[in-house]
Design an enzyme around this catalytic site. Structure first.
Site, PDB file in Angstrom:
ATOM      1  N   PRO A  50      32.878  24.045 -10.870  1.00  0.00           N
ATOM      2  CA  PRO A  50      32.907  24.566 -12.248  1.00  0.00           C
ATOM      3  C   PRO A  50      32.986  26.090 -12.355  1.00  0.00           C
ATOM      4  O   PRO A  50      32.853  26.629 -13.452  1.00  0.00           O
ATOM      5  CB  PRO A  50      31.577  24.063 -12.803  1.00  0.00           C
ATOM      6  CG  PRO A  50      30.661  24.098 -11.620  1.00  0.00           C
ATOM      7  CD  PRO A  50      31.516  23.680 -10.448  1.00  0.00           C
ATOM      8  N   GLY A  51      33.162  26.786 -11.243  1.00  0.00           N
ATOM      9  CA  GLY A  51      33.391  28.219 -11.308  1.00  0.00           C
ATOM     10  C   GLY A  51      32.276  29.094 -10.796  1.00  0.00           C
ATOM     11  O   GLY A  51      32.303  30.314 -11.001  1.00  0.00           O
ATOM     12  N   GLY A  52      31.306  28.526 -10.107  1.00  0.00           N
ATOM     13  CA  GLY A  52      30.181  29.321  -9.634  1.00  0.00           C
ATOM     14  C   GLY A  52      30.577  30.437  -8.694  1.00  0.00           C
ATOM     15  O   GLY A  52      30.128  31.581  -8.827  1.00  0.00           O
ATOM     16  N   LYS A  53      31.425  30.135  -7.732  1.00  0.00           N
ATOM     17  CA  LYS A  53      31.775  31.143  -6.728  1.00  0.00           C
ATOM     18  C   LYS A  53      32.741  32.180  -7.286  1.00  0.00           C
ATOM     19  O   LYS A  53      32.559  33.379  -7.083  1.00  0.00           O
ATOM     20  CB  LYS A  53      32.342  30.458  -5.486  1.00  0.00           C
ATOM     21  CG  LYS A  53      31.295  29.616  -4.767  1.00  0.00           C
ATOM     22  CD  LYS A  53      31.876  28.843  -3.620  1.00  0.00           C
ATOM     23  CE  LYS A  53      30.802  27.948  -3.014  1.00  0.00           C
ATOM     24  NZ  LYS A  53      30.320  26.906  -3.966  1.00  0.00           N
ATOM     25  N   ASP A  97      46.921  21.117  -7.355  1.00  0.00           N
ATOM     26  CA  ASP A  97      46.364  20.236  -6.337  1.00  0.00           C
ATOM     27  C   ASP A  97      46.380  20.962  -4.996  1.00  0.00           C
ATOM     28  O   ASP A  97      47.446  21.306  -4.474  1.00  0.00           O
ATOM     29  CB  ASP A  97      47.189  18.951  -6.264  1.00  0.00           C
ATOM     30  CG  ASP A  97      46.611  17.918  -5.317  1.00  0.00           C
ATOM     31  OD1 ASP A  97      45.706  18.262  -4.522  1.00  0.00           O
ATOM     32  OD2 ASP A  97      47.062  16.750  -5.358  1.00  0.00           O
ATOM     33  N   CYS A 168      29.072  21.276   0.909  1.00  0.00           N
ATOM     34  CA  CYS A 168      27.669  20.983   0.606  1.00  0.00           C
ATOM     35  C   CYS A 168      27.251  19.699   1.332  1.00  0.00           C
ATOM     36  O   CYS A 168      26.593  18.830   0.757  1.00  0.00           O
ATOM     37  CB  CYS A 168      27.422  20.883  -0.893  1.00  0.00           C
ATOM     38  SG  CYS A 168      28.386  19.604  -1.746  1.00  0.00           S
TER      39      CYS A 168
END
Length: 233
Positions: A50-53, A97, A168
């Protein structure tokens, strides 16, 4: 419920596990920007939702162009939601993709972030569906998927540039095995990350260029990071 925390909707913070935040520090992006007064740093986040990094990089760096990609409109919408909430203007989003080679991006990136789909075995405490439904065949399929994406990622890195591979999971096939496979097949070398890793985590380094954080031993999610530098032509 996170929306109820004061300051969240106003973009004052992003909630992210400490293990994921290490990707920024390991990347060395700040050091790469030194001496680049006019030329922006190009960063590609291949599986960004979702855009954390990518937002972490965007908030910490000036003079940077970040392209955040993911496979569907729904995933890109998650990234855009966080970009807008945080008030960032140095990230562009693209539906793409990661399994499909992109010739236009060949040699574009100073840093590629390949935080790839994985079995999630490092975050079982929050994913009961993984705990009860993961199968050996799925692990094999994920390992092959990661290798296919890494093969594309290798092409996007400039000579002398950096590729960060992270997951993860704590599954060796998806982590150390994939790292050694990558180094054996592509013109990259492992880049020392020890200076960027807190001293108390040095015992979890699997090599000078990789670290595996284990839940229950450290106070964060299970997470794997490896850093590669592309050899000069």
């Amino acid at each position: 419920y996170v929306n109820r925390i004061p300051g969240f909707l106003e973009g004052e913070f992003f909630i992210q596990d400490e293990s994921s935040m290490l990707v920024y520090h390991v990347s060395g992006a700040e050091e790469m920007l030194q001496g680049r007064e006019h030329e922006p740093l190009h960063i590609l986040d291949m599986c960004a939702a979702p855009g954390g990094k990518c937002t972490h990089f965007a908030e910490r760096l000036d003079n940077v162009i970040i392209e955040a990609r993911d496979v569907s409109d729904a995933k890109i919408d998650l990234i855009k939601e966080n970009i807008d909430r945080l008030g960032l203007d140095n990230i562009r989003t693209v539906v793409y993709d990661a399994l499909v080679p992109d010739e236009e991006m060949r040699g574009w990136a100073d840093v590629v972030i390949a935080d790839l789909p994985c079995s999630g075995l490092g975050v079982l405490s929050g994913k009961n569906d993984v705990k009860y439904h993961i199968r050996r065949q799925q692990l094999l399929e994920l390992t092959n998927l990661q290798r296919n994406i890494l093969s594309n990622a290798a092409e996007y890195v400039k000579p002398g540039g950096i590729l960060i591979y992270s997951t993860c999971t704590i599954n060796p096939a998806e982590n150390g095995d994939n790292t050694e496979w990558f180094l054996a097949h592509f013109p990259f070398e492992g880049e020392n990350i020890k200076p960027a890793i807190p001293e108390e985590l040095h015992q979890y380094m699997e090599s000078p260029y990789s670290v595996l954080l284990l839940p229950g031993y450290v106070e964060c999610d299970g997470f794997y990071i490896a850093k590669f530098r592309k050899k000069q032509a």
